[in-house]
Every structure is written in C-alpha cells, then in structure tokens.
Motif scaffolding. Structure first.
Motif, PDB file in Angstrom:
ATOM      1  N   HIS A   1       0.916  -1.351   0.313  1.00  0.00           N
ATOM      2  CA  HIS A   1      -0.213  -0.330  -0.080  1.00  0.00           C
ATOM      3  C   HIS A   1       0.605   1.490  -0.165  1.00  0.00           C
ATOM      4  O   HIS A   1       0.581   2.251  -0.971  1.00  0.00           O
ATOM      5  CB  HIS A   1      -0.835   0.205   0.997  1.00  0.00           C
ATOM      6  CG  HIS A   1      -2.407  -1.150   1.077  1.00  0.00           C
ATOM      7  ND1 HIS A   1      -2.940  -0.972  -0.158  1.00  0.00           N
ATOM      8  CD2 HIS A   1      -1.421  -2.295   1.540  1.00  0.00           C
ATOM      9  CE1 HIS A   1      -3.284  -2.008   1.051  1.00  0.00           C
ATOM     10  NE2 HIS A   1      -3.442  -2.736   1.489  1.00  0.00           N
ATOM     11  N   LEU A   2       2.160   1.476   0.856  1.00  0.00           N
ATOM     12  CA  LEU A   2       2.620   2.637   0.875  1.00  0.00           C
ATOM     13  C   LEU A   2       3.025   2.735   0.114  1.00  0.00           C
ATOM     14  O   LEU A   2       4.236   3.847   0.194  1.00  0.00           O
ATOM     15  CB  LEU A   2       3.043   2.447   2.282  1.00  0.00           C
ATOM     16  CG  LEU A   2       2.250   2.653   3.784  1.00  0.00           C
ATOM     17  CD1 LEU A   2       3.117   2.773   5.021  1.00  0.00           C
ATOM     18  CD2 LEU A   2       1.111   3.801   3.428  1.00  0.00           C
ATOM     19  N   VAL A   3       4.248   1.307  -0.924  1.00  0.00           N
ATOM     20  CA  VAL A   3       5.445   2.241  -1.709  1.00  0.00           C
ATOM     21  C   VAL A   3       4.786   1.862  -3.131  1.00  0.00           C
ATOM     22  O   VAL A   3       5.138   3.226  -3.309  1.00  0.00           O
ATOM     23  CB  VAL A   3       6.504   0.664  -1.660  1.00  0.00           C
ATOM     24  CG1 VAL A   3       6.837   0.374  -3.413  1.00  0.00           C
ATOM     25  CG2 VAL A   3       7.211   0.135  -0.698  1.00  0.00           C
ATOM     26  N   PRO A   4       4.103   1.610  -3.452  1.00  0.00           N
ATOM     27  CA  PRO A   4       3.151   2.245  -4.503  1.00  0.00           C
ATOM     28  C   PRO A   4       2.644   3.877  -4.876  1.00  0.00           C
ATOM     29  O   PRO A   4       2.127   4.726  -5.126  1.00  0.00           O
ATOM     30  CB  PRO A   4       2.115   1.249  -4.659  1.00  0.00           C
ATOM     31  CG  PRO A   4       1.933  -0.036  -4.137  1.00  0.00           C
ATOM     32  CD  PRO A   4       3.164   0.092  -2.874  1.00  0.00           C
ATOM     33  N   LEU A   5       2.153   4.307  -3.400  1.00  0.00           N
ATOM     34  CA  LEU A   5       1.191   5.455  -2.870  1.00  0.00           C
ATOM     35  C   LEU A   5       2.447   6.515  -2.701  1.00  0.00           C
ATOM     36  O   LEU A   5       2.824   7.857  -3.652  1.00  0.00           O
ATOM     37  CB  LEU A   5       0.748   5.682  -1.356  1.00  0.00           C
ATOM     38  CG  LEU A   5      -0.072   6.901  -0.947  1.00  0.00           C
ATOM     39  CD1 LEU A   5      -1.023   7.402  -1.575  1.00  0.00           C
ATOM     40  CD2 LEU A   5       0.199   6.744   0.190  1.00  0.00           C
ATOM     41  N   LYS A   6       3.650   6.310  -1.967  1.00  0.00           N
ATOM     42  CA  LYS A   6       5.016   7.081  -2.406  1.00  0.00           C
ATOM     43  C   LYS A   6       5.076   6.847  -3.888  1.00  0.00           C
ATOM     44  O   LYS A   6       5.636   8.697  -4.471  1.00  0.00           O
ATOM     45  CB  LYS A   6       5.946   6.038  -1.768  1.00  0.00           C
ATOM     46  CG  LYS A   6       7.021   6.689  -1.993  1.00  0.00           C
ATOM     47  CD  LYS A   6       8.610   6.328  -0.995  1.00  0.00           C
ATOM     48  CE  LYS A   6       9.576   7.082  -1.577  1.00  0.00           C
ATOM     49  NZ  LYS A   6      11.311   6.541  -0.350  1.00  0.00           N
ATOM     50  N   LYS A   7       5.596   6.056  -4.587  1.00  0.00           N
ATOM     51  CA  LYS A   7       5.777   6.235  -6.084  1.00  0.00           C
ATOM     52  C   LYS A   7       4.587   7.467  -6.744  1.00  0.00           C
ATOM     53  O   LYS A   7       5.061   8.926  -7.415  1.00  0.00           O
ATOM     54  CB  LYS A   7       5.417   4.632  -6.824  1.00  0.00           C
ATOM     55  CG  LYS A   7       5.907   4.939  -8.350  1.00  0.00           C
ATOM     56  CD  LYS A   7       6.164   3.369  -9.200  1.00  0.00           C
ATOM     57  CE  LYS A   7       6.554   3.728 -10.347  1.00  0.00           C
ATOM     58  NZ  LYS A   7       6.447   2.671 -11.020  1.00  0.00           N
TER      59      LYS A   7
END
Length: 292
Positions: free
Chosen positions: A181-187
C-alpha cells in the motif's frame, strides 16, 4: 574537535520503551561540560519531542518534522517550511479515497484522523523496537504513552487548513502492509508532485513534506547560522529520514538496529538503541580525538 552533536530520537536517542537511557543522558551532559552543544533532529513535532527530553532534563534546540520546522531551546519557532495548502489538501483527499490512516503536523501540534489507528501504529512501532514483546503488552504501552494522550484528533484533517487557517508542515500515512500500500502511494505522490519529499521513519509509514524539508538541509542551515563546520559535526540515526544528515556530517553513525541503507551511508556503526548506542558513539569519537 567535535563542534556539535545532532541526534535522531526514535530508534536512536530513545530505547525500545521510548525513554532516554541514563547512559545517553550522562553522555550528553558530559559533552555539555566540554562545551559541545547537542541538538535533536527528529520526525516528531516540538511537543512530542519536548515531553521526552524534559523527563531526561535535556533542554536543547529541536529540528522537527524531518527538517520542516526548527525550534530554539525555548520552543520558539525559528522557521517552518509548510506544504502548499492545495497540495496538502490533495494529499489528504487521496488518503481519504484510499481509506488510509493519516496524521498531519503543524507548528502547534500533531493531529490524527483516528485514535484507534494511532494506537495500532504506536503498537507496531513498539513491537518493531522490542521484537520479543507480545501484542497485548505493546498495545497497553501504546495506549498509555504520550504519543497517544498528548496529540489532537480531527475527523477531517482538511479542517486544519479550511477552518482553522493552520499550515500543514508534514503528513504521514501508516499501514500494516507497507509494501502493498505505501510503496505504490509513495511512487504515485512523487510522480504527481515535483516539490515534495517522501521518506520513512519506521517500517510501517511514509512521511511527506516540502522538498527542501529534510534533516540534511536543516542541519546544514543550522550549522551555517551558528558557525559550525559540518566536518566537525557528529550525526547519528537509524532510519531513512536520517540519511540526508548522515551524508553531510563529518562523523556519521548508524545504529545497530538501523536500516541497511542507513548503515551503508554512515561512516561508523553504534550499538543498538537498547544498548545506549548514542552514548557509545559519543565516547568513541571523544576517545579518537584524545588520541589525535
């Protein structure tokens, strides 16, 4: 000669119980006696940091919210670098669409979108710092901690801007499955906004601030304003948000409990935060200088 010591808090100055070990307090007081000042560089806001520092009898300047805001010893704001209002609102909107837990920080306080989820996040942080601790004990400590009791809560974090006229300096997202969830959101966010800085202070979060708001830029600014040579600064930390200041300090230490990328960046390694690694780092550098 060391001119300044700059330390992260969680995972560095603090042990797994979110307290400052006596050995660290003694080492800091010893450096004061030698005329070497101490400054905290943390992802926390002033009040979050001050509570713990006051308990230890440490009064020092605080670079907070990953460098987005700085306070002098009295708590007066030296400067702040807020997110533009419309960007902050857009980031919060995206978090609400996804249903993610969020926190927003201003110069006044930390604001959480959910007390229950705040407790869950602090519980995960405590367990990360104390791998052998069970869920029940970690949750009990989290519920009683000042990280829960001393912050404010808002159903809609956008009200901080729209109704209260505050400037948001940092926004955090926390999720128990960060890779999904957070890795894609950061990108997604870094592609959409070219003037934000996204980092992390522990495994389960990402932290968003203005692009010039990072610990390295803040430490450089502090040294320039106070006449310190970065080559004679000791900086110590454990997580990704510490890397910018470790890259520029003459004496950089990574905690034994730190992320691998942090260890690869730093010149030296300290003991873990549960073994008063900060005190050991200070003692090591002072001993090296005595030999020279």
């Amino acid at each position: 000669m060391i001119q300044l010591i700059a330390s992260d808090m969680d995972g560095t100055l603090l042990n797994g119980n979110m307290e400052i070990p006596q050995a660290n307090i003694d080492a800091i007081m010893h450096t004061y006696s030698l005329g070497i000042p101490f400054i905290v560089c943390t992802g926390r806001n002033f009040e979050e940091a001050k509570i713990v520092l006051d308990e230890a009898g440490i009064r020092c300047p605080i670079i907070g919210l990953n460098g987005a805001i700085a306070f002098d010893r009295t708590g007066t704001v030296d400067y702040e670098i807020p997110l533009p209002d419309q960007e902050a609102i857009a980031i919060i909107d995206r978090g609400r669409e996804l249903g993610y837990y969020m926190e927003a920080m201003t110069s006044k306080n930390v604001y959480s979108s959910s007390r229950t989820q705040r407790i869950q996040g602090i519980t995960r942080l405590i367990q990360q710092m104390n791998p052998g601790m069970n869920q029940e004990e970690a949750e009990q400590r989290a519920t009683q901690s000042t990280e829960v009791t001393k912050i404010d809560y808002r159903d809609d974090l956008r009200d901080l801007i729209n109704k209260e006229g505050q400037k948001i300096v940092k926004i955090t997202f926390t999720h128990q499955d960060p890779d999904k969830h957070l890795v894609p959101l950061k990108k997604e966010l870094t592609q959409k906004f070219d003037d934000i800085y996204v980092t992390s202070s522990f495994k389960y979060n990402i932290e968003i601030s203005q692009t010039h708001a990072n610990k390295g830029a803040a430490l450089k600014r502090y040294c320039e304003e106070h006449g310190y040579d970065l080559n004679h600064v000791l900086a110590i930390g454990d997580n990704y948000n510490d890397i910018p200041m470790l890259e520029i300090a003459g004496y950089s230490f990574a905690m034994e409990n730190g992320e691998e990328a942090v260890k690869q960046t730093a010149k030296y390694q300290a003991r873990s935060n549960n073994a008063a690694g900060l005190a050991g780092a200070i003692q090591e550098i002072l001993a090296l200088e005595k030999e020279d």
